[in-house]
Write a protein that holds these residues in place. Structure first.
Motif, PDB file in Angstrom:
ATOM      1  N   MET A   1       3.454  10.956   4.957  1.00  0.00           N
ATOM      2  CA  MET A   1       2.155   9.949   4.976  1.00  0.00           C
ATOM      3  C   MET A   1       2.550   8.351   5.104  1.00  0.00           C
ATOM      4  SD  MET A   1      -0.148  11.577   1.723  1.00  0.00           S
ATOM      5  CE  MET A   1       1.175  11.926   0.706  1.00  0.00           C
ATOM      6  N   CYS A   2       3.768   8.206   4.517  1.00  0.00           N
ATOM      7  CA  CYS A   2       4.169   6.897   4.515  1.00  0.00           C
ATOM      8  C   CYS A   2       4.381   6.434   5.886  1.00  0.00           C
ATOM      9  CB  CYS A   2       5.571   6.627   3.837  1.00  0.00           C
ATOM     10  SG  CYS A   2       5.387   6.842   1.948  1.00  0.00           S
ATOM     11  N   LEU A   3       5.103   7.423   6.895  1.00  0.00           N
ATOM     12  CA  LEU A   3       5.155   6.884   8.152  1.00  0.00           C
ATOM     13  C   LEU A   3       3.780   6.769   8.861  1.00  0.00           C
ATOM     14  CD1 LEU A   3       8.065   9.551   9.246  1.00  0.00           C
ATOM     15  CD2 LEU A   3       8.059   7.077   8.891  1.00  0.00           C
ATOM     16  N   LEU A   4       3.006   7.313   8.537  1.00  0.00           N
ATOM     17  CA  LEU A   4       1.533   7.134   9.089  1.00  0.00           C
ATOM     18  C   LEU A   4       1.033   5.550   8.876  1.00  0.00           C
ATOM     19  CD1 LEU A   4      -0.230  10.575   8.577  1.00  0.00           C
ATOM     20  CD2 LEU A   4       0.439   9.802  10.749  1.00  0.00           C
ATOM     21  N   LEU A   5       1.203   5.308   7.526  1.00  0.00           N
ATOM     22  CA  LEU A   5       0.820   3.921   7.116  1.00  0.00           C
ATOM     23  C   LEU A   5       1.645   3.124   7.963  1.00  0.00           C
ATOM     24  CD1 LEU A   5       0.463   4.055   3.251  1.00  0.00           C
ATOM     25  CD2 LEU A   5      -1.285   3.435   4.967  1.00  0.00           C
ATOM     26  N   SER A   6       2.977   3.227   8.113  1.00  0.00           N
ATOM     27  CA  SER A   6       3.778   2.312   9.007  1.00  0.00           C
ATOM     28  C   SER A   6       3.324   2.158  10.318  1.00  0.00           C
ATOM     29  CB  SER A   6       5.246   2.701   9.179  1.00  0.00           C
ATOM     30  OG  SER A   6       5.762   2.828   7.832  1.00  0.00           O
ATOM     31  N   ARG A   7       2.814   3.536  11.003  1.00  0.00           N
ATOM     32  CA  ARG A   7       2.164   3.407  12.405  1.00  0.00           C
ATOM     33  C   ARG A   7       1.147   2.852  12.271  1.00  0.00           C
ATOM     34  NH1 ARG A   7       3.962   7.366  15.893  1.00  0.00           N
ATOM     35  NH2 ARG A   7       2.836   6.497  17.309  1.00  0.00           N
TER      36      ARG A   7
ATOM     37  N   LEU B   1       0.922  -1.179  -0.151  1.00  0.00           N
ATOM     38  CA  LEU B   1      -0.178   0.027   0.091  1.00  0.00           C
ATOM     39  C   LEU B   1       1.010   1.185   0.024  1.00  0.00           C
ATOM     40  CD1 LEU B   1      -3.033  -0.918   2.440  1.00  0.00           C
ATOM     41  CD2 LEU B   1      -2.845  -0.857  -0.027  1.00  0.00           C
ATOM     42  N   VAL B   2       2.017   1.170   0.725  1.00  0.00           N
ATOM     43  CA  VAL B   2       2.982   2.384   0.625  1.00  0.00           C
ATOM     44  C   VAL B   2       3.453   2.685  -0.735  1.00  0.00           C
ATOM     45  CG1 VAL B   2       5.489   3.170   1.196  1.00  0.00           C
ATOM     46  CG2 VAL B   2       3.555   1.862   3.170  1.00  0.00           C
ATOM     47  N   VAL B   3       3.647   1.410  -1.722  1.00  0.00           N
ATOM     48  CA  VAL B   3       3.923   1.526  -3.107  1.00  0.00           C
ATOM     49  C   VAL B   3       2.800   2.099  -3.782  1.00  0.00           C
ATOM     50  CG1 VAL B   3       4.437   0.282  -5.108  1.00  0.00           C
ATOM     51  CG2 VAL B   3       5.581  -0.532  -3.060  1.00  0.00           C
ATOM     52  N   VAL B   4       1.729   1.884  -3.562  1.00  0.00           N
ATOM     53  CA  VAL B   4       0.431   2.445  -4.139  1.00  0.00           C
ATOM     54  C   VAL B   4       0.279   3.975  -3.832  1.00  0.00           C
ATOM     55  CG1 VAL B   4      -2.137   2.350  -4.070  1.00  0.00           C
ATOM     56  CG2 VAL B   4      -0.928   0.230  -3.902  1.00  0.00           C
TER      57      VAL B   4
END
Length: 298
Positions: free
Chosen positions: A250-256, A201-204
């Motif tokens: 935004m990527c850090l939020l996805l990781s969290r 999803l980060v790739v998306v």
């Protein structure tokens, strides 16, 4: 202790590797310091080059571009997950008329580069065939077809990696395949696949930047527009850094989010200690039921 591919490092080798690590860190810090020095020397950090961020019109423009990026990501992420789940189930079907087409579709869209898919959807279908596909849906559908195919393989691999005893026990309990997948296999597989799913999803999210090639007004498109304005001193580097910080956040939020979900699933797997009295009563009930069922008078 010896690994399969190599022996563990001894004391001298550990000292040598530590020295290599320190030397590599020093080299990287030197390169970073040189880059910062050149940026300062060329005036890239001067207030004149960063004053663009103070204009309310530019702030609104960047906010709209951020929402365009997030909206494309959210729709593409949901559709990719649905696409991946459907075609993963199709690939694992026992019916060849379902598994063969599903396999062909997944392998086909996995093999085509995402940019070509977006071009085909926007320029090929929209302009050549007369279909009315705007930039948003051309980007979203391209992301769905490519990343959904990758997710289909992730889902299939996660289910196939489970022990075969899970499947055999489910069939022994009289479950149908659909019940087995939804109640037994998928809940276990999703826990194991969660980090890989979030990574995809980060790739998306990052691939939404390809929308600027078809003039979709996302962050990169607006960054190129603002960076080419001579009345703003053409702050292409400065705007690029701002956009990079937004993407990193935004990527850090996805990781969290992934870490939060992982903690929740770990807590849900924890069970309390069994009550010995309850276990004994249950065993006695099973013994009594089996004796009544098979030991009656002839």
């Amino acid at each position: 202790m010896t690994s399969v591919l190599y022996d563990n490092a001894g004391p001298k080798a550990r000292v040598r590797y530590r020295s290599y690590g320190v030397l590599g860190s020093i080299v990287l810090l030197a390169i970073f310091a040189f880059v910062i020095y050149r940026l300062v020397a060329t005036g890239q950090f001067s207030a004149r080059r960063w004053e663009f961020i103070q204009y309310s019109q530019i702030q609104v423009l960047l906010l709209n571009a951020w929402w365009a990026t997030v909206s494309a990501f959210l729709v593409a992420a949901v559709l990719s997950l649905l696409f991946g789940a459907v075609f993963a189930a199709g690939r694992m079907s026992d019916h060849r008329w379902v598994s063969v087409p599903s396999t062909a579709i997944v392998e086909f869209f996995r093999a085509i580069p995402l940019l070509i898919l977006i071009f085909i959807l926007y320029f090929g279908l929209s302009r050549s065939l007369g279909l009315n596909i705007n930039t948003f849906w051309a980007l979203v559908l391209g992301l769905m077809l490519y990343n959904g195919s990758v997710l289909a393989e992730i889902f299939r691999g996660g289910v196939r990696a489970l022990p075969k005893g899970q499947t055999e026990a489910s069939y022994a309990l009289g479950m149908r395949k659909t019940q087995m997948m939804t109640n037994v296999l998928l809940p276990q597989a999703l826990r194991a696949m969660l980090p890989t799913i979030i990574s995809q999803l980060v790739v998306v999210l990052k691939d939404t930047a390809l929308g600027f090639l078809i003039l979709y007004p996302e962050l990169l498109y607006q960054a190129r527009y603002l960076g080419s304005q001579p009345n703003l001193s053409s702050p292409i580097l400065q705007v690029g850094l701002v956009i990079a910080v937004i993407y990193i956040a935004m990527c850090l939020l996805l990781s969290r989010l992934a870490n939060y979900l992982d903690r929740r699933t770990k807590r849900s797997r924890k069970v309390g200690p069994l009550d010995p009295t309850a276990v004994h009563d249950a065993e006695m009930e099973v013994v009594a039921a089996s004796s009544h069922g098979g030991g009656g008078p002839s």
